[in-house]
Each structure stands twice: as C-alpha cells, then as structure tokens.
Write an enzyme that holds these catalytic residues in place. Structure first.
Site, PDB file in Angstrom:
ATOM      1  N   GLY A  13      42.945 -27.175  -3.500  1.00 15.89           N
ATOM      2  CA  GLY A  13      43.958 -25.524  -3.005  1.00 15.89           C
ATOM      3  C   GLY A  13      44.115 -24.204  -3.383  1.00 15.89           C
ATOM      4  N   CYS A  49      44.740 -29.169   0.703  1.00 15.97           N
ATOM      5  CA  CYS A  49      43.228 -28.809  -0.241  1.00 15.97           C
ATOM      6  C   CYS A  49      42.354 -29.589  -0.973  1.00 15.97           C
ATOM      7  CB  CYS A  49      41.816 -27.970   0.531  1.00 15.97           C
ATOM      8  SG  CYS A  49      41.994 -26.627  -0.643  1.00 15.97           S
ATOM      9  N   GLY A  50      40.859 -29.897  -1.858  1.00 15.80           N
ATOM     10  CA  GLY A  50      40.168 -29.883  -2.769  1.00 15.80           C
ATOM     11  C   GLY A  50      41.384 -29.598  -4.110  1.00 15.80           C
ATOM     12  N   ARG A 107      67.522  -9.603  -8.065  1.00 11.71           N
ATOM     13  CA  ARG A 107      66.609  -8.885  -8.472  1.00 11.71           C
ATOM     14  C   ARG A 107      65.269  -9.001  -7.880  1.00 11.71           C
ATOM     15  NH1 ARG A 107      65.073 -12.129 -13.563  1.00 11.71           N
ATOM     16  NH2 ARG A 107      65.816 -13.864 -13.309  1.00 11.71           N
ATOM     17  N   GLY A 164      41.133 -22.870  -1.343  1.00 12.43           N
ATOM     18  CA  GLY A 164      40.394 -22.371  -0.006  1.00 12.43           C
ATOM     19  C   GLY A 164      41.354 -21.699   0.830  1.00 12.43           C
ATOM     20  N   HIS A 220      61.665 -17.112  -7.271  1.00 18.38           N
ATOM     21  CA  HIS A 220      61.416 -16.085  -7.080  1.00 18.38           C
ATOM     22  C   HIS A 220      60.878 -15.382  -6.127  1.00 18.38           C
ATOM     23  CE1 HIS A 220      62.207 -17.085 -11.395  1.00 18.38           C
ATOM     24  NE2 HIS A 220      63.588 -17.243 -11.004  1.00 18.38           N
ATOM     25  N   HIS A 250      39.243 -31.552   5.194  1.00 18.74           N
ATOM     26  CA  HIS A 250      38.505 -33.321   5.002  1.00 18.74           C
ATOM     27  C   HIS A 250      39.085 -33.673   3.701  1.00 18.74           C
ATOM     28  CE1 HIS A 250      35.549 -29.972   3.519  1.00 18.74           C
ATOM     29  NE2 HIS A 250      35.073 -31.647   2.889  1.00 18.74           N
TER      30      HIS A 250
END
Length: 144
Positions: free
Chosen positions: A69, A66-67, A133, A71, A99, A11
């Site tokens: 990031g 999300c609020g 690498r 969760g 990377h 939400h």
C-alpha cells in the site's frame, strides 16, 4: 446517477482490484486504470492516471492497491489535490474520510484478507467528511 470511482493496482494488488471492482460494480461507475494481470509492472504507470482523474474531477474518489500500500500511496500523494490514506482496517478508512477528507485510499493486499479489503473500500466509499475543525486542518495540508 452512480458515483464515479477510479481504481488501480500493481501486479500484487491485481487480484484484490478485480474483487473490489466486482463487489461494487452495481453501485458505482468504476474506471479501471490497470494493471490488467499479475505480470510485474511499475505502479506509477497506473497510479498517476488514476490520481489525475480524481484531481481533475473525472472521478470522485479513488482506490489503489499494491503489496504494501505504500508505493501507490506515495505516488498518489505527489499530486497536489490528492489526499491518499494507507488503510489496513475499516476504522482507518473512516477516519481518513471524516477527518482528512481523503479522496483516495491505498490498500495493502499482502497484509489483509480480501474480506477486510472489501470492508475498507465500503467504509471509505460510504463515509463523509465531517468538515468543521477538520476543514481548517485540511486547508493547511497543501504546500506550494
């Protein structure tokens, strides 16, 4: 043929999800896993299906919002083949692709502007994995 992208939000990320979808709908085939309103929801209900779609190859990349990031990122990274990076600026999104071969990103809607969120998504979608690498390191991430 358009690249297929998964998108999902809770939400708190709903508004940004809709803005990102609209911004990229002409360039990508976007599969929206929800949520579809600002009504309170449990983010795993939307993240797991989105992550599964990337894990299975139905979608090439995924964007989660999300609020904070956090969760959605934690949830996505429970999937064995997902490498989801929390991105709060475009440079982080670029490095996550270059990377880490990130195949999903999470965006913290409550901490960045809509314009920055679009730039993060754009950078993520346009940046390639460098391999070399970095491939050796990515190969060591999975733990089973």
């Amino acid at each position: 043929m358009k690249r297929k992208i998964a998108i999902a939000a809770d939400h708190a990320g709903f508004e940004y999800k809709e803005i990102i979808k609209k911004h990229f709908e002409d360039q990508y085939e976007i599969q929206d896993f929800g949520t579809y309103s600002t009504d309170s929801v449990d983010y795993p209900d939307f993240v797991h299906p989105a992550a599964t779609s990337v894990e299975n190859g139905d979608n090439e990349l995924g964007i989660l919002i999300c609020g904070s990031g956090n969760g959605v990122q934690i949830t996505a990274n429970k999937h064995q083949k997902i490498r989801c990076a929390l991105c709060w600026m475009p440079e982080i999104a670029a490095l996550a692709r270059q990377h880490n071969d990130a195949n999903m990103i999470s965006i913290p809607a409550r901490f960045i502007s809509k314009e920055v969120a679009i730039e993060i998504a754009k950078t993520f979608l346009l940046t390639d994995f460098e391999g070399g690498r970095h491939q050796t390191r990515v190969d060591k991430i999975a733990f089973c």
